[in-house]
Enzyme design. Structure first.
Site, PDB file in Angstrom:
ATOM      1  N   GLU A 251      -5.303   3.942   6.335  1.00 25.00           N
ATOM      2  CA  GLU A 251      -4.818   3.174   4.416  1.00 25.00           C
ATOM      3  C   GLU A 251      -5.643   4.542   3.819  1.00 25.00           C
ATOM      4  O   GLU A 251      -4.215   5.121   2.982  1.00 25.00           O
ATOM      5  CB  GLU A 251      -5.757   2.557   3.995  1.00 25.00           C
TER       6      GLU A 251
ATOM      7  N   SER B  91     -10.887   0.162   3.425  1.00 25.00           N
ATOM      8  CA  SER B  91     -10.430  -0.561   4.609  1.00 25.00           C
ATOM      9  C   SER B  91      -9.988   0.862   4.766  1.00 25.00           C
ATOM     10  O   SER B  91      -8.484   1.337   4.448  1.00 25.00           O
ATOM     11  CB  SER B  91      -9.413  -1.580   3.582  1.00 25.00           C
TER      12      SER B  91
ATOM     13  N   ARG C 237       0.467  -0.921  -0.434  1.00 30.46           N
ATOM     14  CA  ARG C 237       0.056   0.132   0.134  1.00 30.46           C
ATOM     15  C   ARG C 237       0.551   1.403  -0.071  1.00 30.46           C
ATOM     16  O   ARG C 237       0.369   1.846   0.136  1.00 30.46           O
ATOM     17  CB  ARG C 237      -1.762   0.716   1.207  1.00 30.46           C
TER      18      ARG C 237
END
Length: 380
Positions: free
Chosen positions: A372, A250, A161
């Site tokens: 995130e 998320s 990520r």
């Protein structure tokens, strides 16, 4: 002030930006972006708005909304096809383009919200696939650059990520290229009679839904259908009828920790080994020049383990559907990784809930969850 960013983000929170610039023509993109940069204004790139948490005060600068479109095949060989997509293209449209042509490599990322240009910034991934598995290169316009330049996947230093862009290289992704597989044919693929390429399914939950074992192959169309069903069951598909879909996906990444930290968790805590990185070894330059440098010793490996953020949240006592008193932000009723806007929530509501979740997990397990989404004028 202009249109509030709450209208343009999937969480539905965020104040206004001072200015908006919409880019929908690749031919004029560079000139228009350079004009924004020359003004000295703060700027922010907006794709699909699915990975942003913008403060209630908004953004005191120019929002650059990238809306360029186009998907095409630009190369192929005996085993693969290279597909190019403009940055403003919807990510799922690219996945659908690939699946309809029987091309494998991104089908498990079906339904991921957002645009193509944002995908490499975050190195998006889902159900055992990551963009880094297939990304060839991006066209990237560095801040104050005269023209977009080609950056390879290696140049982007993609990780879990993250990328050099997320870590601070300022500029705009204007297009991406991915290499997708055309073979081998999956067993029982294309049940209507037409064969379809398949790739090994590496995610246990997805394999279960498909009725196969981990590592077995499935037709890309079957994988896409199964992923879309899974995402819908978790409120991870944008759907006005589903209040759990008003989220940024998320909210926390799965933490990656040292094996010694993972060993302190209860035995049933999910653990996923991560390839360790070798320790750097310094050799004096004079020894190298004189030919006296000894062979480097075997690298010391720091074993790393990926944990399940969802498991940590639930075991820390934060249940699905949880909300702080008086808040319109809540944990999704379907999936503890998502924080949702139940209607009328503010960015402060979401941030306060996120901090609470972080505190509970840190207090229970000593692990600090990292957000995130990109935070604009907010900190956790």
């Amino acid at each position: 002030m202009t249109r509030p960013l709450s209208d343009l983000t999937t969480l539905g929170v965020g104040g206004p930006a001072r200015e908006f610039v919409t880019l929908d023509d690749p031919a004029t993109l560079v000139d228009r972006v350079r004009a924004v940069w020359a003004s000295g204004e703060e700027w922010l790139v907006l794709g699909g708005g699915s990975n942003l948490l913008v403060a209630d005060e908004g953004f005191d600068g120019t929002v650059i909304a990238v809306r360029t479109r186009g998907i095409s095949v630009v190369g192929e060989d005996a085993a693969s096809v290279v597909v190019r997509a403009e940055a403003g293209e919807d990510w799922d449209a690219l996945v659908r383009f690939a699946v309809e042509r029987g091309l494998a490599g991104i089908e498990a990322m079906s339904g991921v919200p957002g645009t193509v240009g944002a995908a490499p910034v975050q190195n998006i991934g889902a159900y055992g696939q990551e963009l880094s598995d297939t990304l060839v290169a991006v066209d990237f316009l560095d801040e104050f650059g005269d023209a977009a330049r080609r950056l390879t996947a290696l140049d982007l230093e993609l990780g879990y990520r993250t990328s050099v862009v997320k870590q601070g290289r300022r500029g705009i992704v204007t297009a991406i290229e991915v290499r997708l597989a055309t073979g081998p044919v999956a067993e029982e693929a294309g049940r209507g009679g037409a064969a379809s390429v398949g790739t090994p399914v590496r995610y246990a939950q997805l394999a279960t839904v498909l009725g196969i074992g981990i590592g077995e192959r499935a037709a890309v169309a079957d994988v896409r259908a199964a992923v879309l069903r899974l995402r819908a069951s978790k409120g991870m598909l944008l759907d006005p009828a589903d209040p759990d879909s008003a989220s940024a996906g998320s909210f926390f990444t799965n933490p990656i920790v040292a094996s010694s930290v993972a060993a302190t968790l209860p035995p049933d805590a999910p653990r996923y080994p991560v390839a360790p990185e070798p320790t750097d070894v310094a050799v004096p330059l004079d020894a190298v020049a004189a030919g006296r440098a000894e062979p480097a010793p075997p690298p010391v490996l720091d074993a790393r383990v990926k944990l399940s953020a969802a498991w940590l949240i639930e075991r820390a006592g934060v249940a699905r559907g949880f909300a702080l008193p008086g808040s319109r932000a809540a944990v999704s009723s379907k999936h503890t990784l998502a924080l949702v806007n139940r209607g009328g929530a503010t960015a402060s509501d979401v941030a306060e809930l996120a901090r609470y979740v972080q505190l509970r997990v840190a207090s229970e397990f000593g692990v600090v969850l990292q957000p995130e989404p990109q935070l604009i004028n907010l900190t956790l």
